[in-house]
Design an enzyme around this catalytic site. Structure first.
Site, PDB file in Angstrom:
ATOM      1  N   GLY A   1      30.203   0.967 -23.970  1.00 50.81           N
ATOM      2  CA  GLY A   1      30.385   2.404 -24.211  1.00 50.81           C
ATOM      3  C   GLY A   1      29.040   3.053 -24.495  1.00 50.81           C
TER       4      GLY A   1
ATOM      5  CD  GLU B   1       8.863 -11.627  -4.870  1.00 48.38           C
ATOM      6  OE1 GLU B   1       8.944 -12.336  -3.850  1.00 48.38           O
ATOM      7  OE2 GLU B   1       7.973 -11.756  -5.726  1.00 48.38           O
TER       8      GLU B   1
ATOM      9  CB  ALA C   1       1.963  -0.745   4.384  1.00 46.00           C
TER      10      ALA C   1
ATOM     11  CD  GLU D   1      18.407  -0.856   1.298  1.00 45.84           C
ATOM     12  OE1 GLU D   1      17.371  -1.271   0.744  1.00 45.84           O
ATOM     13  OE2 GLU D   1      19.356  -0.363   0.653  1.00 45.84           O
TER      14      GLU D   1
ATOM     15  CD  GLU E   1      -2.705  -1.216   2.548  1.00 50.11           C
ATOM     16  OE1 GLU E   1      -2.662  -0.254   3.349  1.00 50.11           O
ATOM     17  OE2 GLU E   1      -3.455  -2.190   2.673  1.00 50.11           O
ATOM     18  N   PRO E   2       0.304   2.397  -0.326  1.00 49.33           N
ATOM     19  CG  PRO E   2      -0.964   4.036  -1.394  1.00 49.33           C
ATOM     20  CD  PRO E   2      -1.048   2.632  -0.872  1.00 49.33           C
TER      21      PRO E   2
HETATM   22  C1  LIG Z   1       7.555  -2.780 -10.309  1.00 49.63           C
HETATM   23  C2  LIG Z   1       7.054  -3.195  -8.969  1.00 49.63           C
HETATM   24  C3  LIG Z   1       6.219  -4.292  -8.882  1.00 49.63           C
HETATM   25  C4  LIG Z   1       5.703  -4.675  -7.627  1.00 49.63           C
HETATM   26  N1  LIG Z   1       4.814  -5.715  -7.563  1.00 49.63           N
HETATM   27  C5  LIG Z   1       4.155  -5.947  -6.385  1.00 49.63           C
HETATM   28  C6  LIG Z   1       3.062  -6.858  -6.330  1.00 49.63           C
HETATM   29  O1  LIG Z   1       2.706  -7.504  -7.321  1.00 49.63           O
HETATM   30  N2  LIG Z   1       2.401  -7.003  -5.165  1.00 49.63           N
HETATM   31  C7  LIG Z   1       2.742  -6.323  -4.037  1.00 49.63           C
HETATM   32  O2  LIG Z   1       2.089  -6.501  -3.008  1.00 49.63           O
HETATM   33  N3  LIG Z   1       3.795  -5.447  -4.055  1.00 49.63           N
HETATM   34  C8  LIG Z   1       4.495  -5.235  -5.195  1.00 49.63           C
HETATM   35  N4  LIG Z   1       5.525  -4.333  -5.242  1.00 49.63           N
HETATM   36  C9  LIG Z   1       5.915  -3.642  -4.020  1.00 49.63           C
HETATM   37  C10 LIG Z   1       7.316  -3.988  -3.533  1.00 49.63           C
HETATM   38  O3  LIG Z   1       7.323  -5.226  -2.871  1.00 49.63           O
HETATM   39  C11 LIG Z   1       7.761  -2.807  -2.640  1.00 49.63           C
HETATM   40  O4  LIG Z   1       8.075  -1.745  -3.518  1.00 49.63           O
HETATM   41  C12 LIG Z   1       8.952  -3.142  -1.780  1.00 49.63           C
HETATM   42  O5  LIG Z   1       8.603  -4.059  -0.780  1.00 49.63           O
HETATM   43  C13 LIG Z   1       9.517  -1.877  -1.085  1.00 49.63           C
HETATM   44  O6  LIG Z   1       8.500  -1.093  -0.532  1.00 49.63           O
HETATM   45  P1  LIG Z   1       8.437   0.480  -0.881  1.00 49.63           P
HETATM   46  O7  LIG Z   1       8.604   0.627  -2.337  1.00 49.63           O
HETATM   47  O8  LIG Z   1       7.212   1.023  -0.252  1.00 49.63           O
HETATM   48  O9  LIG Z   1       9.722   1.103  -0.210  1.00 49.63           O
HETATM   49  P2  LIG Z   1       9.883   1.533   1.336  1.00 49.63           P
HETATM   50  O10 LIG Z   1       9.437   0.418   2.219  1.00 49.63           O
HETATM   51  O11 LIG Z   1       9.250   2.869   1.532  1.00 49.63           O
HETATM   52  O12 LIG Z   1      11.448   1.669   1.450  1.00 49.63           O
HETATM   53  C14 LIG Z   1      12.161   2.829   0.987  1.00 49.63           C
HETATM   54  C15 LIG Z   1      13.624   2.631   1.346  1.00 49.63           C
HETATM   55  O13 LIG Z   1      13.759   2.541   2.765  1.00 49.63           O
HETATM   56  C16 LIG Z   1      14.442   1.348   3.108  1.00 49.63           C
HETATM   57  N5  LIG Z   1      13.935   0.828   4.370  1.00 49.63           N
HETATM   58  C17 LIG Z   1      12.649   0.662   4.763  1.00 49.63           C
HETATM   59  N6  LIG Z   1      12.593   0.136   5.998  1.00 49.63           N
HETATM   60  C18 LIG Z   1      13.871  -0.057   6.391  1.00 49.63           C
HETATM   61  C19 LIG Z   1      14.497  -0.592   7.561  1.00 49.63           C
HETATM   62  N7  LIG Z   1      13.785  -1.058   8.595  1.00 49.63           N
HETATM   63  N8  LIG Z   1      15.849  -0.643   7.614  1.00 49.63           N
HETATM   64  C20 LIG Z   1      16.589  -0.184   6.572  1.00 49.63           C
HETATM   65  N9  LIG Z   1      16.072   0.320   5.444  1.00 49.63           N
HETATM   66  C21 LIG Z   1      14.733   0.382   5.348  1.00 49.63           C
HETATM   67  C22 LIG Z   1      14.123   0.384   1.969  1.00 49.63           C
HETATM   68  O14 LIG Z   1      15.083  -0.664   1.905  1.00 49.63           O
HETATM   69  C23 LIG Z   1      14.201   1.330   0.774  1.00 49.63           C
HETATM   70  O15 LIG Z   1      15.542   1.534   0.417  1.00 49.63           O
HETATM   71  C24 LIG Z   1       6.089  -3.970  -6.466  1.00 49.63           C
HETATM   72  C25 LIG Z   1       6.941  -2.875  -6.571  1.00 49.63           C
HETATM   73  C26 LIG Z   1       7.410  -2.473  -7.797  1.00 49.63           C
HETATM   74  C27 LIG Z   1       8.286  -1.254  -7.862  1.00 49.63           C
END
Ligand SMILES: Cc1cc2nc3c(=O)[nH]c(=O)nc-3n(C[C@H](O)[C@H](O)[C@H](O)COP(=O)(O)OP(=O)(O)OC[C@H]3O[C@@H](n4cnc5c(N)ncnc54)[C@H](O)[C@@H]3O)c2cc1C
Length: 386
Positions: free
Chosen positions: A342, A366, A129, A370, A126-127
């Site tokens: 290049g 997945e 989570a 981190e 979610e946005p």
């Molecule tokens: C192209 C694409 C396809 C996807 N497909 C699916 C899907 O089919 N179904 C689904 O449910 N989800 C899907 N996702 C979601 C994906 O699993 C999440 O993007 C991923 O888990 C990271 O969450 P976030 O993008 O909200 O980043 P955030 O959780 O906001 O993280 C931002 C940064 O903070 C770091 N961070 C966060 N918490 C910590 C911590 N405790 N310690 C250190 N660093 C931390 C992260 O490593 C990252 O570098 C998809 C995402 C993309 C981009």
């Protein structure tokens, strides 16, 4: 330890390799440029994959799937990933979580997914989570024989093609170590269910033609028979599958990195500067040596982890190590491939630029790098910390 693949595994690798070369790779450039896969092409690939016996290779034999061990699955993933996700996604691997289907769910969801008649998508993020999946806010409230879902999801891959979504929603809360935790339930929500709308998400730099979607739930009513697994036990069904999925992502990374290396080797042999093949200069050849060494290490780690999964001895930390290492190796290898090419490495006339773009998502989805480090460190320290 025996590192020899069986004859069946060798044949499987060969068969998938030629399937990718014949049925998928010829479409990659056009799909990437159009940022779309036509319904006809999707149906064509699905049909070919079913005919070749690759469709739903990740599912157990008793439900009509490939019935393969994890090592064989990892080998197939490695070969499939030598083409963009936009195409090999149609050689479907239904969400393994569907094995939790019961009663009429088996005929309505599980079997049609294995037979290529239906497609699922996995809607957790979610946005608010992402990495912190426990922070999801989508709620499902019991009303008589139904649940009423409200909330939203984003980044949901392939939802535009899916016949139903596996939606995770909070159904209760409880205290754990002084912290409020969500009890979560998984629901099977059909496309077209009143109250659920699906909207295309922002354009992504990786895997053009493979899109993410936003899902909105506004008093979306589903019968209790659509609960997948047990009420409040959504994490139990999800976690087993997510951990195994990380090893398959690692295998995908190895395949992409191998493709980048193969292209780089050929280029280094063909491209001449200062009267010689650029591969004859140590500045280029040492890059190739490092790429090959890193890929070999990532491959060994990934296949060994898949083998451990087959033995029932793989830990979450080990799955995390494979995903972390292989995705980071892919990042380095893809970047070096651009360097070896290049300027041509950045042009959309060749596949290297695509591989470089596609590689980037692997360190994020997945579970980010981190989060993998967090899982690995937690497992290492758990016996020592009190
Ligand atoms: C192209 C694409 C396809 C996807 N497909 C699916 C899907 O089919 N179904 C689904 O449910 N989800 C899907 N996702 C979601 C994906 O699993 C999440 O993007 C991923 O888990 C990271 O969450 P976030 O993008 O909200 O980043 P955030 O959780 O906001 O993280 C931002 C940064 O903070 C770091 N961070 C966060 N918490 C910590 C911590 N405790 N310690 C250190 N660093 C931390 C992260 O490593 C990252 O570098 C998809 C995402 C993309 C981009």
């Amino acid at each position: 330890m025996n590192f020899q693949l069986t004859q069946e595994q060798e044949m499987l690798v060969e068969a998938v390799r030629s399937f990718v070369a014949k049925e998928l790779l010829p479409h990659e450039e056009a799909v990437d440029r159009a940022d779309a896969v036509s319904p006809e092409l999707a149906a064509h690939i699905r049909g070919k994959a079913i005919a070749a016996g690759f469709y739903a290779f990740n599912m157990p034999e008793e439900v009509g799937g490939g019935g393969l061990d994890y090592l064989s699955q990892a080998l197939i993933e490695r070969e499939l990933s030598k083409v963009s996700w936009a195409l090999h996604v149609f050689v479907a691997r239904p969400s393994k979580i569907l094995m939790a289907c019961k009663d009429e769910q088996i005929n309505d969801y599980l079997l049609p997914c294995v037979q290529g008649e239906k497609t699922d998508c996995f809607a957790l993020t979610e946005p608010g989570a992402g990495s912190d999946a426990n922070a999801i806010k989508t709620r499902a409230v019991r009303q008589g024989d139904d649940f009423v879902i409200n909330g939203s999801k984003h980044f949901i891959s392939h939802a535009g093609h899916a016949d139903f979504a596996i939606v995770f929603a909070v159904t209760d809360t409880y205290e754990h170590n002084g912290r409020k935790r969500n009890a979560v339930t998984a629901f099977l929500v059909d496309r077209g269910t009143p109250g659920m709308t699906i909207r295309r998400g922002p354009k992504c730099v990786s895997n053009r033609g493979y899109h993410t979607y936003e899902l909105f739930f506004d008093d979306c009513r589903v019968p209790a028979s659509k609960v997948l697994g047990e009420v409040d036990k959504g994490w139990e069904v999800a976690n087993a599958w997510l951990t195994a999925g990380r090893v398959m992502v690692a295998a995908n990374c190895v395949g992409q990195a191998q493709r980048a290396l193969d292209l780089s080797l050929q280029w280094a042999a063909d491209r001449k500067q200062f009267g010689q093949a650029i591969g004859s200069y140590q500045g280029v050849s040492f890059k190739l040596a490092d790429m090959a060494t890193q890929i070999r290490a990532a491959e060994m780690l990934t296949l060994h982890t898949a083998w451990k999964m087959d033995q029932g001895s793989m830990t979450d930390g080990e799955a995390g190590m494979a995903k972390l290492f292989a995705s980071e190796v892919l990042g380095k290898v893809a970047d070096e491939a651009v360097q070896i090419f290049g300027g041509m490495g950045l042009m959309d006339e060749g596949p290297v630029e695509r591989i470089w773009r596609n590689a980037r998502i692997e360190r994020i989805w997945e579970g980010t790098s981190e989060i993998q480090r967090h899982i690995i460190a937690r497992e290492l320290l758990r016996p020592l910390l009190r």
